[in-house]
Design an enzyme around this catalytic site. Structure first.
Site, mmCIF file in Angstrom:
data_model
loop_
_atom_site.group_PDB
_atom_site.id
_atom_site.type_symbol
_atom_site.label_atom_id
_atom_site.label_comp_id
_atom_site.label_asym_id
_atom_site.label_seq_id
_atom_site.Cartn_x
_atom_site.Cartn_y
_atom_site.Cartn_z
ATOM 1 C CB SER A 167 27.245 10.638 -48.129
ATOM 2 O OG SER A 167 26.952 9.763 -49.196
ATOM 3 C CE1 TYR A 180 31.999 7.893 -46.474
ATOM 4 C CE2 TYR A 180 30.073 7.084 -47.661
ATOM 5 C CZ TYR A 180 31.022 8.064 -47.445
ATOM 6 O OH TYR A 180 30.992 9.219 -48.194
ATOM 7 C CE LYS A 184 30.589 10.941 -45.241
ATOM 8 N NZ LYS A 184 31.255 12.252 -45.119
#
Ligand code: NAP
Length: 276
Positions: A167, A180, A184
Protein backbone atom coordinates in the site's frame (compact mmCIF):
# COMPACT_ATOMS: atom_id res chain seq x y z
CA UNK A 1 -11.18 -20.93 -30.24
CA UNK A 2 -13.38 -20.38 -27.19
CA UNK A 3 -14.66 -23.49 -25.53
CA UNK A 4 -15.96 -24.33 -22.15
CA UNK A 5 -15.42 -27.31 -19.91
CA UNK A 6 -17.00 -27.56 -16.50
CA UNK A 7 -15.50 -30.07 -14.15
CA UNK A 8 -16.96 -30.19 -10.63
CA UNK A 9 -14.23 -31.81 -8.54
CA UNK A 10 -15.06 -31.06 -4.97
CA UNK A 11 -15.67 -33.77 -2.43
CA UNK A 12 -15.09 -31.58 0.59
CA UNK A 13 -17.51 -28.71 1.18
CA UNK A 14 -14.74 -26.11 1.30
CA UNK A 15 -13.48 -26.77 -2.20
CA UNK A 16 -15.03 -25.58 -5.39
CA UNK A 17 -13.37 -26.76 -8.55
CA UNK A 18 -14.88 -25.72 -11.81
CA UNK A 19 -12.88 -24.94 -14.83
CA UNK A 20 -13.42 -23.16 -18.08
CA UNK A 21 -10.90 -22.99 -20.86
CA UNK A 22 -9.42 -19.70 -22.03
CA UNK A 23 -8.06 -18.74 -25.40
CA UNK A 24 -4.59 -20.11 -24.63
CA UNK A 25 -3.13 -16.95 -26.13
CA UNK A 26 -1.93 -13.74 -24.52
CA UNK A 27 1.28 -12.80 -22.78
CA UNK A 28 0.62 -15.21 -19.88
CA UNK A 29 -0.45 -18.18 -21.99
CA UNK A 30 0.65 -21.46 -20.44
CA UNK A 31 1.16 -19.89 -17.01
CA UNK A 32 -0.63 -20.83 -13.82
CA UNK A 33 -1.38 -18.16 -11.23
CA UNK A 34 -2.55 -18.25 -7.62
CA UNK A 35 -4.19 -15.07 -6.32
CA UNK A 36 -5.22 -14.78 -2.67
CA UNK A 37 -8.22 -12.77 -1.49
CA UNK A 38 -9.43 -12.73 -5.07
CA UNK A 39 -13.20 -12.93 -4.84
CA UNK A 40 -13.65 -9.17 -4.61
CA UNK A 41 -11.93 -5.84 -5.07
CA UNK A 42 -8.31 -5.64 -6.20
CA UNK A 43 -7.71 -9.40 -5.99
CA UNK A 44 -10.71 -10.18 -8.18
CA UNK A 45 -9.58 -7.64 -10.78
CA UNK A 46 -6.10 -9.21 -10.75
CA UNK A 47 -7.51 -12.73 -11.19
CA UNK A 48 -9.64 -11.53 -14.08
CA UNK A 49 -6.78 -9.69 -15.79
CA UNK A 50 -4.31 -12.58 -15.46
CA UNK A 51 -7.00 -14.83 -16.93
CA UNK A 52 -7.65 -12.40 -19.78
CA UNK A 53 -3.92 -12.38 -20.47
CA UNK A 54 -3.96 -16.16 -20.87
CA UNK A 55 -3.11 -17.57 -17.43
CA UNK A 56 -5.00 -20.29 -15.65
CA UNK A 57 -5.99 -18.80 -12.32
CA UNK A 58 -6.78 -20.25 -8.91
CA UNK A 59 -9.17 -17.87 -7.15
CA UNK A 60 -9.51 -17.96 -3.37
CA UNK A 61 -10.84 -16.30 -0.25
CA UNK A 62 -12.29 -17.38 3.10
CA UNK A 63 -15.95 -17.82 2.21
CA UNK A 64 -17.24 -20.56 -0.05
CA UNK A 65 -20.13 -18.42 -1.30
CA UNK A 66 -17.71 -15.71 -2.40
CA UNK A 67 -15.48 -18.25 -4.14
CA UNK A 68 -18.50 -19.74 -5.92
CA UNK A 69 -19.70 -16.34 -7.12
CA UNK A 70 -16.26 -15.20 -8.34
CA UNK A 71 -15.59 -18.47 -10.18
CA UNK A 72 -19.03 -18.36 -11.78
CA UNK A 73 -18.51 -14.80 -12.96
CA UNK A 74 -15.05 -15.45 -14.40
CA UNK A 75 -16.21 -18.65 -16.05
CA UNK A 76 -19.03 -16.74 -17.69
CA UNK A 77 -16.28 -14.62 -19.27
CA UNK A 78 -14.68 -17.82 -20.62
CA UNK A 79 -11.62 -17.50 -18.43
CA UNK A 80 -9.76 -20.56 -17.19
CA UNK A 81 -10.32 -20.49 -13.46
CA UNK A 82 -10.81 -22.76 -10.49
CA UNK A 83 -11.58 -21.76 -6.94
CA UNK A 84 -10.98 -22.90 -3.40
CA UNK A 85 -11.47 -21.46 0.05
CA UNK A 86 -8.30 -20.25 1.78
CA UNK A 87 -7.96 -18.16 4.91
CA UNK A 88 -4.37 -17.06 4.44
CA UNK A 89 -3.78 -17.00 8.20
CA UNK A 90 -4.30 -20.78 8.41
CA UNK A 91 -1.32 -22.94 7.49
CA UNK A 92 -3.56 -25.83 6.47
CA UNK A 93 -5.53 -23.61 4.09
CA UNK A 94 -2.35 -22.25 2.50
CA UNK A 95 -1.07 -25.77 1.92
CA UNK A 96 -4.41 -26.86 0.48
CA UNK A 97 -4.51 -23.86 -1.86
CA UNK A 98 -1.13 -24.66 -3.32
CA UNK A 99 -1.64 -28.42 -3.50
CA UNK A 100 -5.03 -28.10 -5.18
CA UNK A 101 -3.63 -25.61 -7.69
CA UNK A 102 -0.88 -28.02 -8.66
CA UNK A 103 -3.37 -30.89 -8.83
CA UNK A 104 -5.78 -28.89 -10.98
CA UNK A 105 -3.44 -27.03 -13.31
CA UNK A 106 -0.21 -29.06 -13.17
CA UNK A 107 2.11 -26.50 -11.57
CA UNK A 108 2.48 -22.87 -10.50
CA UNK A 109 4.32 -19.98 -12.19
CA UNK A 110 2.82 -16.94 -10.49
CA UNK A 111 1.78 -16.04 -6.95
CA UNK A 112 -0.05 -12.83 -6.09
CA UNK A 113 -0.31 -12.35 -2.34
CA UNK A 114 -3.12 -9.87 -1.87
CA UNK A 115 -4.85 -10.61 1.44
CA UNK A 116 -4.65 -8.18 4.34
CA UNK A 117 -6.57 -7.21 7.46
CA UNK A 118 -6.95 -4.09 9.45
CA UNK A 119 -8.76 -4.72 12.75
CA UNK A 120 -7.93 -1.41 14.47
CA UNK A 121 -8.36 2.32 13.90
CA UNK A 122 -6.79 4.71 16.35
CA UNK A 123 -3.56 6.11 17.73
CA UNK A 124 -0.70 3.68 17.20
CA UNK A 125 0.30 3.96 20.86
CA UNK A 126 -3.04 2.39 21.85
CA UNK A 127 -2.46 -0.77 19.82
CA UNK A 128 -2.84 -3.96 21.85
CA UNK A 129 -0.46 -6.92 21.57
CA UNK A 130 -3.34 -8.96 20.12
CA UNK A 131 -3.91 -6.43 17.33
CA UNK A 132 -0.20 -6.32 16.48
CA UNK A 133 -0.20 -10.12 16.33
CA UNK A 134 -3.25 -10.33 14.09
CA UNK A 135 -2.03 -7.68 11.65
CA UNK A 136 1.45 -9.18 11.38
CA UNK A 137 0.20 -12.78 11.28
CA UNK A 138 -2.05 -12.10 8.29
CA UNK A 139 -0.36 -9.25 6.44
CA UNK A 140 3.28 -10.24 6.82
CA UNK A 141 3.90 -13.75 8.19
CA UNK A 142 1.17 -15.43 6.14
CA UNK A 143 2.59 -13.71 3.06
CA UNK A 144 6.04 -15.09 3.77
CA UNK A 145 4.81 -18.61 4.50
CA UNK A 146 2.61 -18.65 1.42
CA UNK A 147 5.63 -17.69 -0.69
CA UNK A 148 7.61 -20.45 1.01
CA UNK A 149 4.86 -22.99 0.32
CA UNK A 150 4.69 -21.99 -3.36
CA UNK A 151 8.39 -21.64 -4.19
CA UNK A 152 9.24 -25.34 -4.68
CA UNK A 153 6.60 -25.51 -7.42
CA UNK A 154 7.70 -22.29 -9.12
CA UNK A 155 11.30 -23.59 -9.01
CA UNK A 156 10.18 -26.71 -10.86
CA UNK A 157 9.09 -24.49 -13.78
CA UNK A 158 12.57 -22.97 -14.12
CA UNK A 159 11.34 -19.40 -13.62
CA UNK A 160 8.45 -17.50 -12.12
CA UNK A 161 7.21 -14.43 -10.39
CA UNK A 162 5.67 -13.26 -7.12
CA UNK A 163 3.82 -10.01 -6.52
CA UNK A 164 2.96 -8.76 -3.04
CA UNK A 165 0.17 -6.21 -2.64
CA UNK A 166 1.33 -3.59 -0.17
CA UNK A 167 0.00 0.00 0.00
CA UNK A 168 1.05 3.60 -0.32
CA UNK A 169 0.59 3.46 3.48
CA UNK A 170 3.76 1.37 3.49
CA UNK A 171 5.59 4.52 2.40
CA UNK A 172 3.57 7.19 4.19
CA UNK A 173 1.61 5.79 7.16
CA UNK A 174 -2.12 6.52 7.11
CA UNK A 175 -3.48 8.51 10.00
CA UNK A 176 -5.01 6.17 12.63
CA UNK A 177 -3.85 3.11 10.69
CA UNK A 178 -0.35 2.89 12.12
CA UNK A 179 0.06 -0.87 12.64
CA UNK A 180 -1.52 -1.67 9.24
CA UNK A 181 0.84 0.83 7.63
CA UNK A 182 3.86 -0.70 9.36
CA UNK A 183 2.80 -4.15 8.14
CA UNK A 184 2.69 -2.79 4.60
CA UNK A 185 6.18 -1.27 5.01
CA UNK A 186 7.30 -4.73 6.12
CA UNK A 187 6.23 -6.17 2.77
CA UNK A 188 8.62 -3.77 1.04
CA UNK A 189 11.40 -5.06 3.29
CA UNK A 190 10.31 -8.66 2.79
CA UNK A 191 10.55 -8.37 -0.99
CA UNK A 192 13.97 -6.73 -0.75
CA UNK A 193 15.18 -9.48 1.58
CA UNK A 194 13.80 -12.30 -0.56
CA UNK A 195 14.72 -10.98 -4.01
CA UNK A 196 18.43 -11.94 -4.03
CA UNK A 197 17.78 -15.48 -2.76
CA UNK A 198 14.95 -16.07 -5.21
CA UNK A 199 16.97 -14.63 -8.09
CA UNK A 200 19.29 -17.63 -7.87
CA UNK A 201 16.33 -19.72 -9.06
CA UNK A 202 15.22 -17.22 -11.71
CA UNK A 203 12.24 -16.15 -9.61
CA UNK A 204 11.34 -12.48 -9.33
CA UNK A 205 9.45 -10.77 -6.51
CA UNK A 206 7.98 -7.29 -6.77
CA UNK A 207 5.48 -5.18 -4.85
CA UNK A 208 2.49 -3.11 -5.91
CA UNK A 209 1.50 -0.24 -3.62
CA UNK A 210 -2.02 0.96 -4.36
CA UNK A 211 -3.22 4.37 -3.27
CA UNK A 212 -6.93 4.79 -2.66
CA UNK A 213 -8.80 2.19 -4.70
CA UNK A 214 -12.58 1.96 -4.73
CA UNK A 215 -13.34 -1.25 -2.81
CA UNK A 216 -15.17 -2.26 0.37
CA UNK A 217 -11.88 -2.13 2.24
CA UNK A 218 -11.54 1.63 1.68
CA UNK A 219 -15.17 2.70 1.63
CA UNK A 220 -14.88 4.98 4.66
CA UNK A 221 -12.71 7.23 2.49
CA UNK A 222 -15.07 7.55 -0.49
CA UNK A 223 -18.62 6.52 0.36
CA UNK A 224 -19.92 9.91 1.53
CA UNK A 225 -19.57 13.00 -0.63
CA UNK A 226 -17.75 14.79 2.20
CA UNK A 227 -15.21 11.99 2.62
CA UNK A 228 -14.70 11.74 -1.12
CA UNK A 229 -14.14 15.46 -1.53
CA UNK A 230 -11.53 15.48 1.24
CA UNK A 231 -9.83 12.38 -0.17
CA UNK A 232 -9.62 13.82 -3.69
CA UNK A 233 -7.79 16.91 -2.40
CA UNK A 234 -4.71 14.73 -1.98
CA UNK A 235 -4.86 12.97 -5.36
CA UNK A 236 -3.41 14.87 -8.34
CA UNK A 237 -5.39 12.82 -10.89
CA UNK A 238 -8.54 13.89 -9.04
CA UNK A 239 -10.20 10.51 -8.96
CA UNK A 240 -9.99 7.46 -6.77
CA UNK A 241 -8.54 4.38 -8.39
CA UNK A 242 -10.48 1.39 -9.67
CA UNK A 243 -9.25 -2.19 -9.01
CA UNK A 244 -8.43 -2.38 -12.74
CA UNK A 245 -5.89 0.41 -12.23
CA UNK A 246 -3.85 -2.16 -10.26
CA UNK A 247 -4.50 -5.35 -12.21
CA UNK A 248 -2.68 -4.38 -15.41
CA UNK A 249 0.40 -3.44 -13.39
CA UNK A 250 0.38 -6.86 -11.74
CA UNK A 251 0.00 -8.56 -15.11
CA UNK A 252 2.97 -6.56 -16.40
CA UNK A 253 5.12 -7.45 -13.37
CA UNK A 254 4.50 -11.18 -13.68
CA UNK A 255 5.10 -11.17 -17.44
CA UNK A 256 8.33 -11.35 -19.38
CA UNK A 257 8.00 -7.62 -20.07
CA UNK A 258 9.29 -7.18 -16.51
CA UNK A 259 11.93 -9.90 -16.77
CA UNK A 260 14.72 -7.63 -15.46
CA UNK A 261 12.74 -6.27 -12.48
CA UNK A 262 12.97 -7.78 -9.03
CA UNK A 263 12.89 -6.41 -5.50
CA UNK A 264 11.10 -3.37 -6.91
CA UNK A 265 7.90 -1.61 -5.89
CA UNK A 266 5.39 0.26 -8.02
CA UNK A 267 3.12 2.98 -6.61
CA UNK A 268 -0.36 3.17 -8.14
CA UNK A 269 -1.65 6.30 -6.45
CA UNK A 270 -3.02 8.75 -8.99
CA UNK A 271 0.04 10.89 -8.49
CA UNK A 272 0.32 10.99 -4.69
CA UNK A 273 4.01 11.12 -4.07
CA UNK A 274 5.59 8.99 -1.41
CA UNK A 275 9.00 8.04 -0.15
CA UNK A 276 10.34 6.06 2.75
P1 NAP B 1 -11.69 -5.88 -0.49
O1 NAP B 1 -12.34 -5.32 -1.72
O2 NAP B 1 -12.32 -5.60 0.82
O3 NAP B 1 -11.59 -7.46 -0.75
C1 NAP B 1 -11.17 -8.27 0.25
C2 NAP B 1 -11.01 -9.71 -0.30
O4 NAP B 1 -10.19 -10.38 0.62
C3 NAP B 1 -12.31 -10.47 -0.38
O5 NAP B 1 -12.25 -11.32 -1.51
C4 NAP B 1 -12.31 -11.30 0.92
O6 NAP B 1 -13.12 -12.43 0.73
C5 NAP B 1 -10.81 -11.60 1.03
N1 NAP B 1 -10.25 -11.85 2.37
C6 NAP B 1 -10.37 -11.10 3.47
N2 NAP B 1 -9.65 -11.64 4.48
C7 NAP B 1 -9.04 -12.74 3.98
C8 NAP B 1 -8.18 -13.72 4.53
N3 NAP B 1 -7.79 -13.69 5.81
N4 NAP B 1 -7.74 -14.73 3.73
C9 NAP B 1 -8.12 -14.79 2.45
N5 NAP B 1 -8.95 -13.90 1.87
C10 NAP B 1 -9.41 -12.89 2.64
O7 NAP B 1 -10.17 -5.41 -0.35
P2 NAP B 1 -9.20 -4.64 -1.37
O8 NAP B 1 -9.38 -3.19 -1.18
O9 NAP B 1 -9.34 -5.22 -2.71
O10 NAP B 1 -7.77 -4.99 -0.75
C11 NAP B 1 -6.90 -5.93 -1.33
C12 NAP B 1 -5.48 -5.60 -0.94
O11 NAP B 1 -5.14 -4.29 -1.40
C13 NAP B 1 -5.17 -5.61 0.56
O12 NAP B 1 -3.89 -6.14 0.76
C14 NAP B 1 -5.16 -4.13 0.93
O13 NAP B 1 -4.34 -3.88 2.06
C15 NAP B 1 -4.55 -3.55 -0.33
N6 NAP B 1 -4.82 -2.12 -0.52
C16 NAP B 1 -6.09 -1.67 -0.74
C17 NAP B 1 -6.29 -0.31 -0.93
C18 NAP B 1 -7.65 0.28 -1.20
O14 NAP B 1 -7.77 1.52 -1.23
N7 NAP B 1 -8.68 -0.52 -1.42
C19 NAP B 1 -5.22 0.58 -0.87
C20 NAP B 1 -3.94 0.07 -0.63
C21 NAP B 1 -3.76 -1.29 -0.47
P3 NAP B 1 -13.68 -13.32 1.97
O15 NAP B 1 -14.50 -12.41 2.82
O16 NAP B 1 -14.48 -14.41 1.31
O17 NAP B 1 -12.46 -13.85 2.65
Amino acid sequence: MWSRVFRPVSVTPCILMRMASSTGSGKLAGKVAVVTASTEGIGFAIARRLGQDGAKVMVSSRKQANVDAAVKQLQSENLSVAGITCHVGKAQDRAKLIQETVKTFGGIDILVSNAAVNPVFGPIMDTSPESWDKIFDINVKATFFLCKETLPYIKERGKGSIVLISSVAGYVPFNLLGPYSVSKTSLLGLSKAMAPELAADNIRINVVCPGLIKTKFSQALWKSDAALEKTLEGIPLRRIGEPEDCSGIVSFLVSDDASYMTGESVLVTGGRSARL
